[in-house]
Scaffold this motif. Sequence first.
Motif, short mmCIF file in Angstrom:
data_model
loop_
_atom_site.label_atom_id
_atom_site.label_comp_id
_atom_site.label_asym_id
_atom_site.label_seq_id
_atom_site.Cartn_x
_atom_site.Cartn_y
_atom_site.Cartn_z
N UNK A 25 0.86 -1.18 0.00
CA UNK A 25 0.00 0.00 0.00
C UNK A 25 0.89 1.23 0.00
N UNK A 26 0.65 2.18 -0.93
CA UNK A 26 1.48 3.40 -0.94
C UNK A 26 1.27 4.22 0.32
N UNK A 27 2.35 4.81 0.80
CA UNK A 27 2.32 5.73 1.93
C UNK A 27 3.19 6.91 1.61
N UNK A 28 3.06 7.97 2.36
CA UNK A 28 3.91 9.13 2.15
C UNK A 28 5.37 8.74 2.34
N UNK A 29 6.17 8.93 1.31
CA UNK A 29 7.58 8.63 1.39
C UNK A 29 7.93 7.16 1.27
N UNK A 30 6.99 6.32 0.85
CA UNK A 30 7.30 4.90 0.70
C UNK A 30 6.07 4.04 0.55
N UNK A 31 6.16 2.83 1.06
CA UNK A 31 5.07 1.87 0.96
C UNK A 31 5.03 1.01 2.22
N UNK A 32 3.89 0.40 2.46
CA UNK A 32 3.74 -0.57 3.55
C UNK A 32 3.53 -1.94 2.89
N UNK A 33 4.38 -2.90 3.25
CA UNK A 33 4.29 -4.25 2.71
C UNK A 33 3.59 -5.15 3.70
N UNK A 34 2.73 -6.01 3.20
CA UNK A 34 2.03 -6.97 4.05
C UNK A 34 2.51 -8.37 3.71
N UNK A 35 3.07 -9.05 4.71
CA UNK A 35 3.61 -10.40 4.58
C UNK A 35 2.90 -11.27 5.59
N UNK A 36 1.79 -11.85 5.21
CA UNK A 36 0.99 -12.61 6.17
C UNK A 36 0.46 -11.66 7.23
N UNK A 37 0.73 -11.96 8.50
CA UNK A 37 0.28 -11.12 9.60
C UNK A 37 1.24 -9.98 9.92
N UNK A 38 2.39 -9.97 9.25
CA UNK A 38 3.40 -8.95 9.49
C UNK A 38 3.28 -7.81 8.49
N UNK A 39 3.78 -6.64 8.89
CA UNK A 39 3.84 -5.51 7.96
C UNK A 39 5.17 -4.80 8.14
N UNK A 40 5.70 -4.28 7.04
CA UNK A 40 6.95 -3.54 7.05
C UNK A 40 6.76 -2.26 6.28
N UNK A 41 7.32 -1.17 6.79
CA UNK A 41 7.32 0.09 6.08
C UNK A 41 8.65 0.23 5.37
N UNK A 42 8.60 0.53 4.08
CA UNK A 42 9.82 0.64 3.27
C UNK A 42 9.85 2.00 2.58
#
Length: 72
Positions: A25-42
């Motif tokens: 999902x796009x976010x300001x200055x990057x994206x949020x990745x969803x990996x199963x129940x985990x999420x990472x901001x990149x």
Amino acid sequence: MRFVQIEILPEGKALIDIDKLSHAVPQEGGSRLFLGNEKLDVPHTLDELENVLAGRERADGGERSRAGFGAG
């Protein structure tokens, strides 16, 4: 499993199993990745993320991509 090294926020790097990536999902200055129940901001836009996951340079705007046409 297919892993790619990617920059994450806060400053750092992680190995991501791209087979577990469900969506981004796009976010300001990057994206949020969803990996199963985990999420990472990149700090990658979705276009940059697509390049990284495809093994291209992060900022490749397509000028070096061949898309199967073999130009050049």
